[in-house]
Write a protein that holds these residues in place. Structure first.
Motif, PDB file in Angstrom:
ATOM      1  N   ARG A  58      30.125  23.944  36.108  1.00  0.00           N
ATOM      2  CA  ARG A  58      30.735  23.553  33.873  1.00  0.00           C
ATOM      3  C   ARG A  58      30.391  23.892  33.270  1.00  0.00           C
ATOM      4  O   ARG A  58      30.755  24.247  32.186  1.00  0.00           O
ATOM      5  CB  ARG A  58      32.504  22.825  34.670  1.00  0.00           C
TER       6      ARG A  58
ATOM      7  N   GLU B   9      27.667  26.074  33.225  1.00  0.00           N
ATOM      8  CA  GLU B   9      28.747  27.469  32.205  1.00  0.00           C
ATOM      9  C   GLU B   9      28.978  26.746  31.210  1.00  0.00           C
ATOM     10  O   GLU B   9      28.749  27.923  29.802  1.00  0.00           O
ATOM     11  CB  GLU B   9      30.172  27.413  33.137  1.00  0.00           C
TER      12      GLU B   9
ATOM     13  N   ARG C 234      27.390  29.619  27.376  1.00  0.00           N
ATOM     14  CA  ARG C 234      28.160  30.097  26.613  1.00  0.00           C
ATOM     15  C   ARG C 234      27.335  28.946  24.845  1.00  0.00           C
ATOM     16  O   ARG C 234      27.663  30.225  23.861  1.00  0.00           O
ATOM     17  CB  ARG C 234      29.079  28.681  26.896  1.00  0.00           C
TER      18      ARG C 234
ATOM     19  N   PHE D  67      25.311  37.354  34.110  1.00  0.00           N
ATOM     20  CA  PHE D  67      26.368  36.377  33.814  1.00  0.00           C
ATOM     21  C   PHE D  67      27.401  37.122  33.787  1.00  0.00           C
ATOM     22  O   PHE D  67      27.169  38.018  33.171  1.00  0.00           O
ATOM     23  CB  PHE D  67      26.257  34.917  32.525  1.00  0.00           C
ATOM     24  N   ASP D  68      28.915  36.562  33.856  1.00  0.00           N
ATOM     25  CA  ASP D  68      29.979  37.394  33.873  1.00  0.00           C
ATOM     26  C   ASP D  68      30.253  36.937  32.499  1.00  0.00           C
ATOM     27  O   ASP D  68      30.884  35.593  32.114  1.00  0.00           O
ATOM     28  CB  ASP D  68      31.233  35.908  34.485  1.00  0.00           C
TER      29      ASP D  68
ATOM     30  N   LEU E  47      32.709  33.743  30.316  1.00  0.00           N
ATOM     31  CA  LEU E  47      32.359  33.175  30.069  1.00  0.00           C
ATOM     32  C   LEU E  47      32.268  31.851  28.609  1.00  0.00           C
ATOM     33  O   LEU E  47      32.658  31.438  27.876  1.00  0.00           O
ATOM     34  CB  LEU E  47      31.127  32.570  30.012  1.00  0.00           C
TER      35      LEU E  47
ATOM     36  N   LEU F 174      37.067  28.273  27.451  1.00  0.00           N
ATOM     37  CA  LEU F 174      36.631  27.348  28.067  1.00  0.00           C
ATOM     38  C   LEU F 174      35.366  27.162  26.562  1.00  0.00           C
ATOM     39  O   LEU F 174      35.194  28.036  25.832  1.00  0.00           O
ATOM     40  CB  LEU F 174      34.686  28.122  28.763  1.00  0.00           C
TER      41      LEU F 174
END
Length: 308
Positions: A134, A137, A141, A162-163, A166, A171
């Protein structure tokens, strides 16, 4: 094949929390120029870490991918693709977050190729982030959020591997953004253009509120663009994205320009019709200032405009 585990890794300064050093990474700028090379390299290394457990990147692996990312998301330059990638691969050492397996000179492509150089993030960064996905991620970001506008950030993540999810609002970024966007600026820009796209005229609304109309910075907020009325346009979502990707731009006499690199074979051909269209804001409203238009032309717009 040489055993890279036996090599001496040459990195930068120590003594500061390694992840904090990574978050403090700043995009190099010179006279307002964008140079997102280092953040893009770090994102590649973080993607490697997320998928393999190690941020180790061979130059032979990184050269083409990094050069491609720089060409797609950086300003247009005459620098060769390998040279543009060699710059961050060697110079990121000075930021104290990157190490090379061989102590080669800065910026030179040939030594990187001939000596089978590998680069990697500080092992302490690898260890801290691989134990806490986490946090990894959140770092990804924060890096993307600090370097690119929201219209482009998902494209950057997808290109790196990456997705884009995110960037979902739930998030939170690891560190807060120092400059806060002005909601009043956004509303004033939309009003100045009568709630319509400055390029195509789309003016859809729902319940009296504009839908699909966004306030776009000409000079990006992420690189110091001010929340001033002479640094904004009301654009529909599509043309905002094309503007930030450099497919659309502005001429010094306030006309829409379409990049020679833009291609379409179907409905997208309607974008060509925008070329040469004059901007017409509400009477009394400000057109984008020449200084911001010139910044966009040199730092975002792709190549030359279409012929008249």
């Amino acid at each position: 094949m040489p055993d890279h585990r036996q090599r001496v890794w040459h990195s930068g300064r120590v003594g500061v929390d390694p992840v904090e050093r990574l978050l403090a990474l700043q995009q190099y700028r010179h006279n307002g120029a964008r140079v997102p090379h280092k953040p893009l390299l770090v994102l590649l290394a973080l993607q490697k870490l997320a998928t393999t457990g190690s941020s180790d990147l061979a130059w032979s692996e990184a050269e083409d991918r990094l050069a491609g990312l720089i060409a797609e998301f950086g300003p247009t330059t005459k620098t060769s693709r390998p040279q543009s990638a060699a710059y961050p691969f060697t110079r990121l050492r000075a930021d104290g977050v990157w190490a090379l397996s061989v102590d080669v000179p800065d910026d030179l492509v040939t030594p990187l190729r001939e000596t089978d150089v590998h680069g990697r993030l500080d092992p302490a960064i690898d260890a801290a982030l691989i134990q806490d996905p986490r946090r990894l991620e959140g770092v990804v970001r924060s890096l993307v959020d600090a370097q690119f506008p929201s219209t482009i950030a998902p494209d950057v993540l997808l290109a790196v591997g990456f997705d884009p999810e995110l960037l979902a609002p739930g998030l939170a970024a690891v560190t807060p953004e120092e400059r806060k966007r002005s909601v009043a600026w956004r509303d004033a820009i939309v009003r100045a253009w009568d709630g319509a796209c400055a390029f195509c005229g789309y003016d859809g609304s729902l319940g009296g509120a504009p839908v699909g109309i966004e306030a776009a910075h000409v000079r990006w907020f992420k690189v110091g663009g001010p929340d001033e009325l002479d640094n904004g346009l009301a654009l529909c979502s599509l043309h905002h994205k094309l503007f930030d990707r450099g497919a659309l731009g502005l001429s010094p006499d306030a006309r829409v320009q379409v990049s020679e690199h833009f291609r379409a074979s179907g409905v997208g051909k309607q974008v060509y019709d925008l070329h040469g269209r004059e901007l017409r804001p509400r009477p009394g409203a400000q057109l984008p200032a020449p200084v911001h238009v010139e910044w966009h032309r040199t730092q975002v717009f792709r190549g030359d405009p279409l012929a008249a």
